[in-house]
Design a protein around this motif. Structure first.
Motif, PDB file in Angstrom:
ATOM      1  N   LYS A 298      62.949  60.039  67.918  1.00 47.67           N
ATOM      2  CA  LYS A 298      62.496  58.745  68.432  1.00 47.67           C
ATOM      3  C   LYS A 298      63.163  57.600  67.684  1.00 47.67           C
ATOM      4  N   GLU A 309      54.957  57.386  59.885  1.00 51.26           N
ATOM      5  CA  GLU A 309      55.359  57.090  61.273  1.00 51.26           C
ATOM      6  C   GLU A 309      55.899  58.348  61.956  1.00 51.26           C
ATOM      7  N   GLN A 310      55.475  58.568  63.208  1.00 52.99           N
ATOM      8  CA  GLN A 310      56.019  59.702  63.959  1.00 52.99           C
ATOM      9  C   GLN A 310      57.413  59.322  64.444  1.00 52.99           C
ATOM     10  N   THR A 313      59.794  64.647  67.819  1.00 56.99           N
ATOM     11  CA  THR A 313      59.034  65.886  68.037  1.00 56.99           C
ATOM     12  C   THR A 313      60.004  67.027  68.277  1.00 56.99           C
ATOM     13  N   THR A 321      54.833  70.649  72.935  1.00 55.41           N
ATOM     14  CA  THR A 321      55.218  70.169  71.604  1.00 55.41           C
ATOM     15  C   THR A 321      54.815  71.189  70.547  1.00 55.41           C
ATOM     16  N   GLU A 323      55.820  70.641  67.186  1.00 57.09           N
ATOM     17  CA  GLU A 323      55.777  70.005  65.876  1.00 57.09           C
ATOM     18  C   GLU A 323      56.018  68.514  66.029  1.00 57.09           C
ATOM     19  N   GLU A 324      55.250  67.713  65.305  1.00 59.65           N
ATOM     20  CA  GLU A 324      55.530  66.281  65.233  1.00 59.65           C
ATOM     21  C   GLU A 324      56.233  66.021  63.915  1.00 59.65           C
ATOM     22  N   VAL A 326      57.202  63.532  61.047  1.00 57.92           N
ATOM     23  CA  VAL A 326      56.624  62.304  60.482  1.00 57.92           C
ATOM     24  C   VAL A 326      57.456  61.903  59.267  1.00 57.92           C
TER      25      VAL A 326
END
Ligand code: ZN
Length: 354
Positions: A298, A309-310, A313, A321, A323-324, A326
């Motif tokens: 992102k 903050e993400q 992914t 999804t 895994e996010e 961060v």
């Protein structure tokens, strides 16, 4: 000032430029294609600066920058000697192999200063350090993002309060790229360390500069790296003429249409003299995925990110999804893996942190 003495190159006559084809020592390298090296021996004595690219074989603007310096530098106008090797990891360059050398599948920039009895990459880096770097007064290793990587231009050197670290940091700042990382620990574990850190351990001030990426010949990145080396030469007193003008012998090609506007903007700085000072960053955080899957970043190189903050992914091939990702720090995205396919423990990005 002593005359240049790089035994593997033979005698270097002041005021001349020579082309060499070098066989590095080492049993594993016995059948190698010889590596091109250009020596530019200044008419006046001065420091010896060693510059190479192609430790990673898919970082093309760095390779082209060394080629251009070899074509353009005039020995009559410089004090001291510049030794230029366009490609160290020639097996990777010939086969378009990113990150590693295809002969032993080792990342050469994790095994410096090498080992005369080690694998191919260890013998190759051992040869580079012992035949070239230790005979220089300063060392610049040119890189960029490899074939799957995009980045914003930056310079790395070793942190510390010793003389070599201080000189390395001054060279890194003089290079004139937007970000300077002075780091005290290896960014990835390995049998050895990175070129600049191994050179510093041998007492040679050294930096690693990065511009360009994604397997393309980006003209802005070539210019940044060429100008950076000229800035370093000026910093080292190798250019004493205030009117020294350096015209890069530009290639005939048009700017690459695939380059993003962002990378073009990031690459407009040309020299330390006419741009804002570099941002100094003491930490380099590398992020990896736990999962094999599809990577959806992102953020882009150059983006500021906040801790927590993400920033992307990783999903599976059903679209779920897994895994996010961060950000663990406040910092700036310096490089990013741009290919969607990632493997477990795969590298996603590097963040320069405050
Ligand atoms: Zn590299």
């Amino acid at each position: 000032m002593r005359p240049p003495n790089i035994p593997i190159l033979g005698e270097l006559t002041p005021g001349t430029k020579q082309r060499h084809l070098i066989k590095l020592p080492g049993a594993a390298l016995a059948n190698d294609e010889p590596r091109p090296v250009i020596s530019v021996a200044g008419a006046k004595l001065g420091p010896v600066l060693f510059v190479n690219a192609g430790v990673h074989g898919g970082e093309y603007p760095a390779v082209e920058a060394v080629i251009r310096l070899g074509k353009t530098l005039d020995p009559k106008k410089i004090s001291g000697t510049v030794i230029l090797m366009p490609v160290l990891n020639l097996p990777a360059f010939r086969t378009r192999t990113p990150f590693v050398c295809p002969i032993d599948n080792v990342n050469p920039n994790r095994v410096f200063p090498g080992d005369a009895r080690g694998s191919y990459s260890e013998q190759m880096t051992h040869g580079l350090i012992n035949e070239f770097v230790v005979h220089a007064d300063a060392y610049v290793d040119l890189h960029g993002g490899d074939i799957p990587e995009a980045l914003v231009p930056f310079v790395i050197c070793r942190a510390g309060n010793d003389e070599v670290a201080k000189k390395s940091k001054a060279i890194a700042i003089a290079f004139g790229l937007p970000h300077v990382l002075a780091v005290s620990k290896p960014v990835q574990p390995g049998k050895g360390q990175s070129s600049y850190a191994a050179a510093a351990d041998k007492g040679i001030p050294a930096v690693l500069a990065e511009a360009g990426g994604v397997g393309q010949m980006q003209e802005e990145a070539v210019s940044l790296l060429v100008n950076g080396v000229v800035n370093v030469m000026r910093h080292l007193g190798m250019i004493d003429d205030a009117n020294f003008e350096f015209q890069i012998s530009k290639s005939e090609t048009k700017p690459n249409p695939n380059e993003t506007a962002r990378s073009a903007v990031a690459a407009t700085k040309t020299s330390a003299a006419d741009t804002a000072p570099s941002t100094l960053l003491p930490k380099f955080e590398w992020l990896y995925t736990k999962s094999t899957g599809v990577w959806y970043p992102k953020v882009a190189p150059g983006d500021a990110v906040r801790e927590g903050e993400q920033i992307g992914t990783v999903g599976d091939l059903f679209g779920d999804t897994l895994e996010e990702i961060v950000s663990p720090v406040n910092g700036i995205v310096l490089f990013l893996t741009i290919n969607p396919s990632v493997l477990e423990k795969g590298l996603l990005m590097g963040i320069g942190a405050e």
